[in-house]
Design an enzyme around this catalytic site. Structure first.
Site, PDB file in Angstrom:
ATOM      1  CE  LYS A 235      -1.740   1.696   4.039  1.00 39.18           C
ATOM      2  NZ  LYS A 235      -1.218   3.216   4.099  1.00 39.18           N
ATOM      3  CG  ASN A 236       2.801   2.783   3.312  1.00 39.23           C
ATOM      4  OD1 ASN A 236       1.539   3.118   3.284  1.00 39.23           O
ATOM      5  ND2 ASN A 236       3.139   2.612   4.856  1.00 39.23           N
TER       6      ASN A 236
ATOM      7  CB  CYS B  70      -4.112  11.840  12.124  1.00 36.17           C
ATOM      8  SG  CYS B  70      -3.702  10.114  11.786  1.00 36.17           S
TER       9      CYS B  70
ATOM     10  NE  ARG C 143       0.699  10.234  10.469  1.00 36.11           N
ATOM     11  CZ  ARG C 143       0.557   9.193   9.575  1.00 36.11           C
ATOM     12  NH1 ARG C 143      -0.490   8.562   9.715  1.00 36.11           N
ATOM     13  NH2 ARG C 143       1.284   8.770   8.789  1.00 36.11           N
TER      14      ARG C 143
ATOM     15  CG  ASP D  12       3.037   1.349   9.714  1.00 35.39           C
ATOM     16  OD1 ASP D  12       2.606   2.297  10.423  1.00 35.39           O
ATOM     17  OD2 ASP D  12       3.044   1.743   8.187  1.00 35.39           O
TER      18      ASP D  12
ATOM     19  NE  ARG E 188      -6.735   4.637   5.484  1.00 35.05           N
ATOM     20  CZ  ARG E 188      -5.605   5.326   6.221  1.00 35.05           C
ATOM     21  NH1 ARG E 188      -6.056   5.568   7.245  1.00 35.05           N
ATOM     22  NH2 ARG E 188      -4.448   5.401   5.635  1.00 35.05           N
TER      23      ARG E 188
HETATM   24  C1  UD1 Z   1       4.510   6.946   6.185  1.00 39.42           C
HETATM   25  C2  UD1 Z   1       3.656   5.743   5.945  1.00 39.42           C
HETATM   26  C3  UD1 Z   1       3.072   5.333   7.372  1.00 39.42           C
HETATM   27  C4  UD1 Z   1       4.152   4.797   8.360  1.00 39.42           C
HETATM   28  C5  UD1 Z   1       5.109   6.199   8.413  1.00 39.42           C
HETATM   29  C6  UD1 Z   1       6.282   5.779   9.341  1.00 39.42           C
HETATM   30  C7  UD1 Z   1       2.880   5.905   3.998  1.00 39.42           C
HETATM   31  C8  UD1 Z   1       1.560   6.392   2.900  1.00 39.42           C
HETATM   32  N1  UD1 Z   1       2.584   6.175   5.286  1.00 39.42           N
HETATM   33  O1  UD1 Z   1       3.853   7.909   6.664  1.00 39.42           O
HETATM   34  O2  UD1 Z   1       2.279   3.918   7.228  1.00 39.42           O
HETATM   35  O3  UD1 Z   1       3.565   4.781   9.677  1.00 39.42           O
HETATM   36  O4  UD1 Z   1       5.492   6.572   7.112  1.00 39.42           O
HETATM   37  O5  UD1 Z   1       6.939   4.881   9.150  1.00 39.42           O
HETATM   38  O6  UD1 Z   1       3.837   5.662   3.347  1.00 39.42           O
HETATM   39  N2  UD1 Z   1       6.946  14.793  10.333  1.00 39.42           N
HETATM   40  C9  UD1 Z   1       7.065  16.039  10.697  1.00 39.42           C
HETATM   41  N3  UD1 Z   1       7.039  16.906   9.501  1.00 39.42           N
HETATM   42  C10 UD1 Z   1       6.456  16.393   8.401  1.00 39.42           C
HETATM   43  C11 UD1 Z   1       6.477  15.042   8.091  1.00 39.42           C
HETATM   44  C12 UD1 Z   1       6.518  14.484   8.987  1.00 39.42           C
HETATM   45  O7  UD1 Z   1       7.410  16.269  11.708  1.00 39.42           O
HETATM   46  O8  UD1 Z   1       6.381  17.183   7.466  1.00 39.42           O
HETATM   47  C13 UD1 Z   1       7.039  13.522  11.525  1.00 39.42           C
HETATM   48  C14 UD1 Z   1       5.768  13.001  11.718  1.00 39.42           C
HETATM   49  O9  UD1 Z   1       4.773  13.498  12.536  1.00 39.42           O
HETATM   50  C15 UD1 Z   1       6.385  11.535  12.141  1.00 39.42           C
HETATM   51  C16 UD1 Z   1       7.625  11.392  11.588  1.00 39.42           C
HETATM   52  O10 UD1 Z   1       8.081  12.597  10.821  1.00 39.42           O
HETATM   53  O11 UD1 Z   1       6.571  11.773  13.605  1.00 39.42           O
HETATM   54  C17 UD1 Z   1       7.702  10.415  10.588  1.00 39.42           C
HETATM   55  O12 UD1 Z   1       6.365  10.636   9.414  1.00 39.42           O
HETATM   56  P1  UD1 Z   1       6.412  10.376   8.087  1.00 39.42           P
HETATM   57  O13 UD1 Z   1       7.594   9.172   7.968  1.00 39.42           O
HETATM   58  O14 UD1 Z   1       6.592  11.488   7.203  1.00 39.42           O
HETATM   59  O15 UD1 Z   1       5.046   9.319   8.033  1.00 39.42           O
HETATM   60  P2  UD1 Z   1       4.143   9.317   6.759  1.00 39.42           P
HETATM   61  O16 UD1 Z   1       4.988   9.843   5.418  1.00 39.42           O
HETATM   62  O17 UD1 Z   1       3.079  10.323   6.819  1.00 39.42           O
END
Ligand code: UD1
Length: 420
Positions: free
Chosen positions: A24-25, A118, A123, A307, A399
């Site tokens: 999915k990711n 969320c 996030r 995850d 999902r």
């Molecule tokens: C992706 C995965 C999700 C997984 C997560 C962490 C997808 C579609 N989803 O989510 O299943 O749980 O990686 O492995 O691939 N953060 C910030 N600022 C930002 C972006 C992120 O502070 O602009 C923080 C987030 O709050 C979190 C950390 O960085 O604490 C990691 O988040 P991120 O790797 O971005 O997660 P997703 O891409 O949303």
């Protein structure tokens, strides 16, 4: 309303073969990459899960045509018809933010709803926004929407303050069409990002350092169509590995990439499970009678994935002793704990740590699925809880897991979807 009903028993032994679906990711950014070209992308091994249909609905609003045949998807955006990702869709799936970079890069404009709160903690998307600003975009927040414009993106040097999967993907896609060289530092290393880079390269992107923390992208004028296979879902595979370990089962997982599962395999072996690689893309898991407790800390790849935290917690409820699980990626990602307590688990949460005392016999109860991976953990717990467990609000489950109840039925679980 759909629910899952499980008739569980503590002496359940799951046995048989399971075919793991595409990731999915990995498929979500690959679909968003369709916005970078007016030619067709053919993606194979896609999972038929709700998030895929959510992003396709969004893509259609943006001008895409698509066609799904079995597990193959053809998607093409000849012209961008709209630059707006509405709140309704972004709220349903945060990964909708992945259209921001590609829209800006090809169309010069994007209006994307802010994801907002969320179920698994705050996030933010500041790292996506800061990075795109460094590439020259002008970004403001108005009425709950990110308003982004850029006449032409230009390469820059960007260091992510913190590892972000989605942020790395958005920037890689935007940089592929930006003028000149972009250097991305402290990139996330998840295999889904490598899978995206390989697709971008097939589309004509020039990327160096794929799979490394520092990635160099030389922007090209335009990208073209490509055919690309989505990698197997390592989280679905990990969930079935835990199912095998938890039920003293004997399960053969097909269509996986064991290299992406190394940390999970290591932890499961430590807990006592036997995990045998078979051929190139299969693994056999045999659970042991005695499960050893252990401490787990989630961290970015190649560390232990957040995850898989909820599923592992269920395994630790059956371990002979105490385990401490520390969640470092997301705040408030312990919503499954209250539901596991209803099934009889002994877990205490303090801040980012959950102390799990095993072994506790579980007994079936009615519970609520609070997020995607929490849903999977409740299914695992329900399988070994004596009696009937009913899981409500399973939209989250759909999902990200393709036909999970059918796959579990195939290896001996008594699980069904009920509608009322
Ligand atoms: C992706 C995965 C999700 C997984 C997560 C962490 C997808 C579609 N989803 O989510 O299943 O749980 O990686 O492995 O691939 N953060 C910030 N600022 C930002 C972006 C992120 O502070 O602009 C923080 C987030 O709050 C979190 C950390 O960085 O604490 C990691 O988040 P991120 O790797 O971005 O997660 P997703 O891409 O949303």
């Amino acid at each position: 309303m759909e629910r899952i009903r499980i008739r569980g028993t503590h002496d359940l032994r799951l046995q048989g073969e399971v075919r793991i679906s595409g990731s999915k990711n990995a498929v979500l950014p690959a679909i968003a990459a369709g916005l970078l070209t007016n030619e067709k992308l053919n993606l194979t091994n896609i999972p038929l899960v709700k998030d895929v249909f959510t992003i396709l609905t969004l893509m259609k609003q943006l001008g895409a045509e698509y066609d799904i045949e079995g597990n193959s998807l053809a998607v093409q955006v000849r012209d961008i018809a709209s630059d707006e990702a509405a709140y309704e869709l972004v709220r349903a799936m945060r990964a909708s933010i992945l259209v921001l970079g590609p829209l800006l890069a090809r169309y010069g404009k994007a209006v994307v709803a802010l994801p907002g709160g969320c179920a698994i903690g705050s996030r933010p998307i500041d790292l996506h926004i800061n990075g795109l600003q460094k590439l020259g975009a002008t970004i403001s927040l108005e009425h709950g929407y990110i308003q982004a414009t850029a006449d032409k993106l230009s390469g820059a040097s960007i260091e992510f303050e913190k590892k972000t999967v989605g942020g790395t993907e958005n920037l890689l896609m935007a940089a592929s069409l930006a003028a000149g060289e972009t250097v991305l530092k402290n990139c996330a290393l998840e295999p889904e990002i490598t899978n995206l880079c390989e697709l971008l390269v097939k589309m004509g992107a020039r990327i160096d350092g794929i799979g490394e923390e520092t990635v160099r992208v030389i922007g090209v004028r335009e990208l073209g169509g490509a055919t690309h296979e989505i990698i197997p879902d390592r989280i679905e595979a990990g969930t079935f590995l835990v199912a095998g370990a938890l039920t003293r089962g004997d399960i053969l997982l097909n269509h996986i990439n064991p290299a992406h599962l190394q940390t999970i395999i290591e932890k499961l072996r430590y807990s006592g499970a036997i995990i045998e690689p078979l051929r190139g893309s299969a693994l056999r898991v045999v659970g042991s009678r005695e499960i050893k407790p252990q401490d787990i800390t989630t961290s970015p790849y190649p560390g232990f994935p957040t995850d898989m935290q909820a599923q592992f917690m269920v395994l630790m409820t059956q371990a002979l002793g105490t385990s401490i699980i520390t969640e470092t990626i997301f705040d408030r990602r312990f919503s499954h704990v209250n539901e596991l307590l209803r099934l009889g688990a002994n877990i205490e949460v303090q801040g980012d740590k959950a102390t799990v005392k095993g072994r506790t016999p579980l007994s079936g109860a009615e519970v609520i699925a609070t997020d995607l991976r929490a849903s999977a953990s409740l299914i695992l717990a329900g399988l070994i809880a004596n009696g009937e467990t009913v899981i409500n609000e399973i939209e989250h489950l759909d999902r990200g897991y393709e036909r999970i109840e059918e796959k579990l039925q195939g290896i001996g679980a008594s699980i069904e979807r009920i509608r009322n």
